[in-house]
Every structure is written in structure tokens, then in C-alpha cells.
Design an enzyme around this catalytic site. Structure first.
Site, short mmCIF file in Angstrom:
data_model
loop_
_atom_site.label_atom_id
_atom_site.label_comp_id
_atom_site.label_asym_id
_atom_site.label_seq_id
_atom_site.Cartn_x
_atom_site.Cartn_y
_atom_site.Cartn_z
CG HIS A 1 -5.99 1.49 -0.65
ND1 HIS A 1 -5.99 1.87 0.67
CD2 HIS A 1 -6.16 0.13 -0.65
CE1 HIS A 1 -6.19 0.80 1.43
NE2 HIS A 1 -6.29 -0.26 0.65
CG HIS B 1 -28.28 -12.90 27.97
ND1 HIS B 1 -28.99 -12.36 26.92
CD2 HIS B 1 -27.89 -11.86 28.74
CE1 HIS B 1 -29.04 -11.05 27.06
NE2 HIS B 1 -28.38 -10.72 28.16
CG HIS C 1 -1.79 -1.22 1.32
ND1 HIS C 1 -1.32 -2.44 1.74
CD2 HIS C 1 -3.11 -1.38 1.04
CE1 HIS C 1 -2.32 -3.31 1.70
NE2 HIS C 1 -3.41 -2.71 1.28
CD GLU D 1 -19.94 -5.84 25.46
OE1 GLU D 1 -20.06 -5.17 24.40
OE2 GLU D 1 -20.83 -5.87 26.34
C1 TPP Z 1 -11.53 -4.52 9.88
C2 TPP Z 1 -10.99 -4.38 8.49
N1 TPP Z 1 -11.84 -4.47 7.45
C3 TPP Z 1 -11.38 -4.40 6.18
C4 TPP Z 1 -10.05 -4.24 5.94
C5 TPP Z 1 -9.52 -4.22 4.51
N2 TPP Z 1 -9.07 -2.86 4.19
C6 TPP Z 1 -7.78 -2.51 4.23
S1 TPP Z 1 -7.55 -0.88 3.98
C7 TPP Z 1 -9.22 -0.61 3.81
C8 TPP Z 1 -9.80 0.75 3.64
C9 TPP Z 1 -8.89 1.72 3.12
O1 TPP Z 1 -9.31 3.01 3.37
P1 TPP Z 1 -8.53 3.93 4.38
O2 TPP Z 1 -8.60 3.33 5.70
O3 TPP Z 1 -9.08 5.29 4.23
O4 TPP Z 1 -7.04 3.88 3.89
P2 TPP Z 1 -6.40 4.62 2.65
O5 TPP Z 1 -7.21 4.24 1.44
O6 TPP Z 1 -6.47 6.04 2.93
O7 TPP Z 1 -5.02 4.05 2.56
C10 TPP Z 1 -9.91 -1.81 3.93
C11 TPP Z 1 -11.37 -1.92 3.79
C12 TPP Z 1 -9.21 -4.16 7.06
N3 TPP Z 1 -7.89 -4.02 6.93
N4 TPP Z 1 -9.70 -4.20 8.32
#
Ligand code: TPP
Length: 661
Positions: free
Chosen positions: A262, A472, A30, A410
Site C-alpha cells: 500500500h 450553536h 504508494h 455541510e
Molecule cells: C481523511 C484521511 N484519513 C487518513 C488518511 C491516511 N490514509 C492514506 S491511505 C489510507 C487507507 C488506505 O486504504 P485504501 O483507501 O483502501 O487504499 P489502498 O490501500 O487500496 O491503496 C489512509 C488511512 C488519508 N489519506 N485521509
């Protein structure tokens, strides 16, 4: 531009290029986030953060948590530039098997990585736990000048969307954790494209509503970043969110601001174009100018000196305050007295008890003997019985309180537990009903991955919750936790086993889950007490010469099974009863021991556990019988449930008779 400013800009661009380069070399990763956040992160590390690259575990350090873990190359580039044990070859090996630079940062693998991140939002909540631990340490040491470590977080749109940041931000503001400063990389981009697709709330207003100090800046402007960090660090009374408007993939002429930067390499041509745009030689790889090297070296030098100064001041303080010295050592070493088991056994209450009650009694003693023990529940302390009676509640104005009120949160509670453990000066416990371990699953998993020593207390551990009904009543939860590598699950049978379980939990050094009952349980009769050997996971509780059948049980089913065995024995059936509080502890025993408890030759085995039967075939064997739950249960008084689902001594005995026929 002055020379120093030029070098600073060059250093920031170096972070961008190193990050994009390593992703290119790995053909995966990334680049976008590191390129967009380089200005903030480098400024923080170069001008503000107190750490010691030559001693990454230095207790006086500030913590940096990359909550948006996919941007791992940002962190690795910084670790390299600031002379941690992170070579250029390590960067070149980004994402390769066995490297120090895995896809997402891993705290157990890489010096300088504070928290394992990747699951979005979890780093943010873990950082809140670190901020709690930091405040608590300062208050317990009664020295805010020395113990003023700050927790810095870098989070992204994804973090902000995840529910856990809502919980954790609310908890942080409530507790006025002003040692926490979070940068929000507000780049308006996630994987699928613009955040307009799914995210339109006003994060600024949201955090203000929680009670945070919010500063909005241009995240690409280092002077605004410096001002915001200065303001955030000095701000008293609430945590600070620096909302920095950035451009993902900043510096890339073709991909900046675009979702394509990204999670994929820029591509060879685009990387060259980026280098050219930023004034780097397009044909050189992993290029670091001498000026940049010396800028960072100078800072590292200063940081080392500062750390040395701090250590000296600490020594003076500790030598002047022998009690604080003892406390500091107890906390840092998470000291548990050697005779802890004897002491805990002495503290169990007389007579039959719910194991949550004997757990509570044992925990009171543990809290006096183990200063590092601190924790709380998700608004269920009266039910989980996990309040330390002699201690006060942690909170603004009373940070030395060892009882933490996590509220009905939690998931955040679990992540905070991890953060407290990782901070390094506590053995945290977190408590709720067993059924709500579901709400904490990702935190449990991260505890296991990070080998974080957190004691997860789960009471109301079976269908015998009773009247609260199927929502529960835990069914599959023991199986879920047993399936988690690195987690040790312990389900003690009664008060004595509870004391043993707590002794193990305090000394195990990794995550452990204690399952405790709501309902009262008979104690193991005195003639069998000497047999208890919980630390080995399973042991022969009661035996018969030439036994023909092994009854294996856990928790509340142990005494019921022992009573069933007595009935069967009176009919001439020769039964061995095995108490098996922990699969994981048993599995670490030598084969000889395991064979001595569960001899392979004895194929007639009956397992009794008031939970899912899933997984028990392993111990029951092909010819065995597992008495457990295959479906959700009904609502009703627990004794009626025991009758209905076959967990009375009579019905166990009857099942065994039929099985033997
Ligand atoms: C809990 C979770 N769900 C999904 C992902 C997969 N994932 C990695 S980055 C991302 C989203 C990227 O958007 P952002 O957080 O704004 O990062 P940027 O594009 O700015 O690098 C997702 C959905 C993850 N890492 N963690």
C-alpha cells in the site's frame, strides 16, 4: 493474443512499473493502488476519456478525479504516457521538493491534475460538485450535445469508509447526476491490513440504496472494464458506481494482495521480480516500449482532433446564438461588472438590518449582474437568507436552477463548492451557520490549498445567536478560519460594509468567508460613510485629533464600539475607532497604510469582537486589552448576552475607563 491487445496489456503494465519505479526511486510513496488500478485507469484514458493533453484546461474535457490521492503515481504515469507536460524526469523526481509530482496530486501545481486529493473521500465529493456544475452548464447553455462532459472518479476503500462519501453519494443520486461515473477500487486492503478489520458493509447495496446504478466487475479484466464504462457512461438518470474487485500491488509476485504494497516501495529485489513477472527487463529503469509510446501518441492525436472538432462546433453554436455566447463568456470568465460596488451599494435596504438580511439583498443584485454566481445552503437558506429569489432550484429536470439545495451535508457542500469552482464556469457560494463551519473544515482547507474561488457564507456569526445556546454559538470559528493560510475572512459591520464585502468576495479569485449576523445592526452614521474602505481590511471609521486610544472592532461590535467611543469622547477621552472587517486584506496592505491606521506609537488599544480572543494580541499589542470570549456562552436572548458578556456600549466604555486607569 492480437498485437493491439498485447500492446494494450504492455501499456497497462508500463503504468504499473513506472509507478512502482518512481516510488522506489523516491524511497517513499504508494505503489499498490496504481498497480491494482492500472487496468481501469489506462482503459478509461485510452478508450473513453475526452481530454486534450496539449490544452489541459480545454473546457470541453471530461474530468478525472483521483479521489484516492495516495495513488498519485497512477495519475502521473498516465499524464506522462498521454503526453501532458510531464517528463520522465518529472517522474524520476517524484515526491521531491519543487517537483511537478508531489506526494499527492495538487491541482495548482500540475497541468492535468483536476483536483487536489489525499484526504480520503474529498475527491469523490469534489467530483459531485463538478458533476453539478457540468449539468448546470449544459442546461444553462441549452445544449446537451456539446456540454456533455463526464466526471470520472477513482475511489478506494478508504474513500468509501469516510463519511463524506455517504453525504456526497446521497446528494449525487438525489440530483440524478448521470454524468458521474465512479470506479471503486475494491481491493479489500487498507493500511492496517484486510478491510475485514473495520469494514464489513455491502457497498454495492449501499450505493443501490442511495439510488446509484451499480456494476460489479473483475477490476483486472479490461473487457469487463470496457463494458462497465460503456454501460456507466450511457446510463441515464443516476450516477454509476463500477465496483471493481482488484488486487493491490497486482503484478508483484511477493506483495500482490498484501497491505505491505500500500504505502512503501516494493524494495529493489521485489521490483526486479515484478518486472520479470510482467516481462520487463529487470535491469532497465523507466522502460517504455516504442509500441506503447505510439499507442498513446495515436490516441493523443485523435483526442486533439476531437477537441478541435468540438471547438469548431462550439463556435458555430455560439455564433448562431449571441445570447448564449454572452452567457458562455460570462460564465467562463466569471465576469463581474466593473461598477459592481456602486450597484451593490445601491441595493442595500434602508434602515438597520441584520447583516444576513442586507447580505441577502446585495446577493440578489449580485446574482443578476454576475451570471456565474450560483449556490445554496445546507438546509438553512431561510435562515442564512441565501436563496436567489428570481431563480429556481437546481435538480433533476431543472438543471438550470441556480439555487442548489445541499441538504444537511455541510462537508459535502463545501467540497461541492470547490468542485463547482474548479469545473470552471461558476462562482459558487455555500452557506450555513458559522458554528457549522467546523463540519466543513477539510473542505475549507482544500479550497485554500487549491485557491478555489468559493464564497463561504457564515451567518449567525457570534454568541448573539442567543437562545440556541452554546452548541450553536460560534466562539473559535473566526480564529480557526483566520488561521487558515489562503482564506480571506470578512466580517462586515453593517449594510454598507456588506455591499463592500460582497464586491470583494466576487472579485477576489480565491476562497473567502463572509461572517454575517443574525441580529439587527445599526448602520454606520452618514457622516462616517465616506470612510468605509473595506477592501483594505481595516480603516479609520471615526477619528479624534491626537487620539490616545484606538478601539478596534469587527462586525456587530463596530457600531457598539462607535457608540462607546462617543461616550468616552464626551468625557474627554480621545478615541480613534477602527473597523477591521478582514485581517487578511489588511495584511496585504503596504506598511505605510497599516501604520496610518494602527500607528505603532499608540500602545493603548482595545479590541472588541464577540468571538474568541485568540490571536487578537497581534493587533492589541502587549499593552492592549481584548474584549472577547474566553469560554462558551450561555443560552438566552441576545441582548441579555450582550449585557452579561460585556458587549454593550456602556460596558465597553466602562472596560476602557478601567483599562486607562
Ligand atoms: C481523511 C484521511 N484519513 C487518513 C488518511 C491516511 N490514509 C492514506 S491511505 C489510507 C487507507 C488506505 O486504504 P485504501 O483507501 O483502501 O487504499 P489502498 O490501500 O487500496 O491503496 C489512509 C488511512 C488519508 N489519506 N485521509
Amino acid at each position: 493474443m492480437k498485437k493491439e491487445q498485447k500492446t494494450l496489456k504492455r501499456a497497462i503494465d508500463t503504468v504499473r512499473i513506472l509507478s512502482a519505479e518512481a516510488v522506489e526511486e523516491a524511497s517513499s510513496g504508494h505503489p499498490g493502488l496504481p498497480m491494482g488500478c492500472a487496468d481501469f485507469a489506462f482503459t478509461l484514458w485510452h478508450k473513453f476519456m475526452r481530454h486534450n493533453p496539449k490544452d489541459p484546461d480545454w473546457i470541453g474535457r471530461d474530468r478525472f478525479v483521483l479521489s484516492a490521492g495516495h495513488g498519485s503515481m497512477l495519475l502521473y504515469s498516465l499524464l506522462h504516457l498521454f503526453e501532458y507536460d510531464m517528463s520522465l524526469d518529472d517522474l524520476r523526481n517524484f515526491r521531491q521538493l519543487g517537483s511537478k509530482t508531489p506526494g499527492h496530486p495538487e491541482s495548482v501545481l500540475t497541468p492535468g491534475v483536476e483536483v487536489t486529493t489525499g484526504p480520503l473521500g474529498t475527491g469523490f465529493a469534489t467530483a459531485v460538485g463538478m458533476a453539478i456544475a457540468g449539468k448546470q452548464l449544459a442546461a444553462r447553455m441549452e445544449n446537451k450535445e456539446l456540454f456533455n462532459q463526464r466526471i470520472f472518479v477513482l475511489s478506494s476503500d478508504g474513500c468509501m469508509m469516510e463519511g463524506i462519501t455517504h453525504e456526497a453519494a446521497s446528494l449525487a443520486a438525489h440530483n440524478q447526476l448521470d454524468n458521474l461515473v465512479c470506479f471503486y477500487d475494491d481491493n479489500h486492503i487498507t493500511i492496517e491490513g484486510s478491510t475485514e478489520l473495520a469494514f464489513s458493509e455491502d457497498v454495492d447495496k449501499r450505493f443501490k440504496a442511495y439510488g446509484w446504478n451499480v456494476i460489479s466487475i473483475d477490476g483486472q479484466d479490461t473487457s469487463q472494464i470496457e463494458d462497465a464504462l460503456t454501460a456507466g457512461i450511457n446510463h441515464v438518470g443516476t450516477p454509476t458506481l463500477i465496483k471493481g474487485r482488484t488486487e493491490i500491488g497486482y503484478g508483484s509476485p511477493g506483495k500482490a494482495g498484501d497491505a505491505s504494497s500500500h504505502g512503501a516501495p516494493l524494495g529493489a529485489d521485489e521490483l526486479k521480480a515484478t518486472k520479470q513477472t510482467l516481462g520487463f527487463d529487470p535491469d532497465k529503469t523507466f522502460q517504455i516500449d516504442e509500441d506503447v509510446r505510439s499507442l498513446c501518441a495515436k490516441r493523443v492525436n485523435q483526442l486533439q482532433k476531437d477537441a478541435g472538432e468540438w471547438n469548431k462546433k462550439l463556435d458555430v453554436f455560439l455564433n448562431r446564438n449571441p445570447k448564449k455566447k454572452q452567457l458562455f463568456e460570462d460564465l467562463l470568465n466569471k465576469r463581474v461588472p466593473e461598477d459592481i460596488l456602486e450597484k451593490l451599494l445601491e441595493s442595500i435596504p434602508e434602515g438597520p438590518q441584520a447583516t444576513r438580511k442586507s447580505g441577502s439583498a446585495v446577493m440578489q443584485t449580485a446574482s443578476t449582474l454576475v451570471p456565474a454566481l450560483t449556490g445554496g445552503a445546507a438546509d438553512l437558506a431561510p435562515s442564512t437568507k441565501t436563496l436567489i429569489d428570481s431563480e429556481t432550484s437546481f435538480g433533476a429536470g431543472n438543471y438550470d436552477g441556480r439555487n442548489i439545495h445541499f441538504g444537511v451535508r455541510e462537508f459535502s457542500m463545501g467540497a461541492c463548492g470547490n468542485g463547482m469552482a474548479l469545473f470552471g464556469t461558476s462562482i459558487p457560494y455555500v452557506a450555513t451557520f458559522a458554528v457549522f463551519s467546523d463540519f466543513m473544515k477539510p473542505a475549507l482547507r482544500l479550497a485554500a490549498i487549491q485557491e478555489a474561488h468559493v464564497i463561504f457564507i457564515y451567518t449567525h456569526d457570534s454568541i448573539f445567536v442567543g437562545e440556541d445556546g452554546p452548541t450553536h454559538q460560534p466562539i473559535e470559528h473566526l480564529a480557526m478560519l483566520r488561521a487558515l493560510p489562503g482564506m480571506t475572512v470578512i466580517r462586515p459591520a453593517e449594510s454598507h460594509e456588506v455591499a463592500h464585502a460582497w464586491a470583494t468576495a466576487l472579485t477576489i479569485g480565491r476562497p473567502v468567508a463572509l461572517f454575517l449576523t443574525r441580529q439587527t445592526i445599526e448602520n454606520i452614521p452618514s457622516e462616517h460613510l465616506a470612510n468605509i474602505d473595506l477592501a483594505r481590511g481595516a480603516y479609520v471609521l471615526s477619528d479624534e485629533p491626537d487620539f490616545e486610544l484606538i478601539l478596534i472592532a469587527t462586525g456587530s461590535e463596530v457600531m457598539t464600539s462607535l457608540n462607546a467611543a462617543e461616550k468616552l469622547r464626551s468625557e474627554g477621552i480621545r478615541v480613534r475607532v477602527v473597523s477591521m472587517p478582514s485581517w487578511e486584506l489588511f495584511e496585504t496592505q503596504h506598511e505605510e497604510y497599516r501604520e496610518s491606521v494602527l500607528p505603532a506609537a499608540c500602545k493603548q488599544r482595545v479590541v472588541v469582537e464577540a468571538g474568541s480572543t485568540f490571536g487578537w494580541d497581534k493587533y492589541a499589542g502587549d499593552n492592549g486589552l481584548v474584549i472577547g470570549m474566553k469560554d462558551f456562552a450561555m443560552s438566552g436572548p441576545y441582548k441579555s448576552l450582550a449585557e452579561k458578556y460585556g458587549f454593550t456600549a456602556d460596558s465597553i466604555a466602562e472596560n476602557v475607563r478601567q483599562y486607562l486607569e
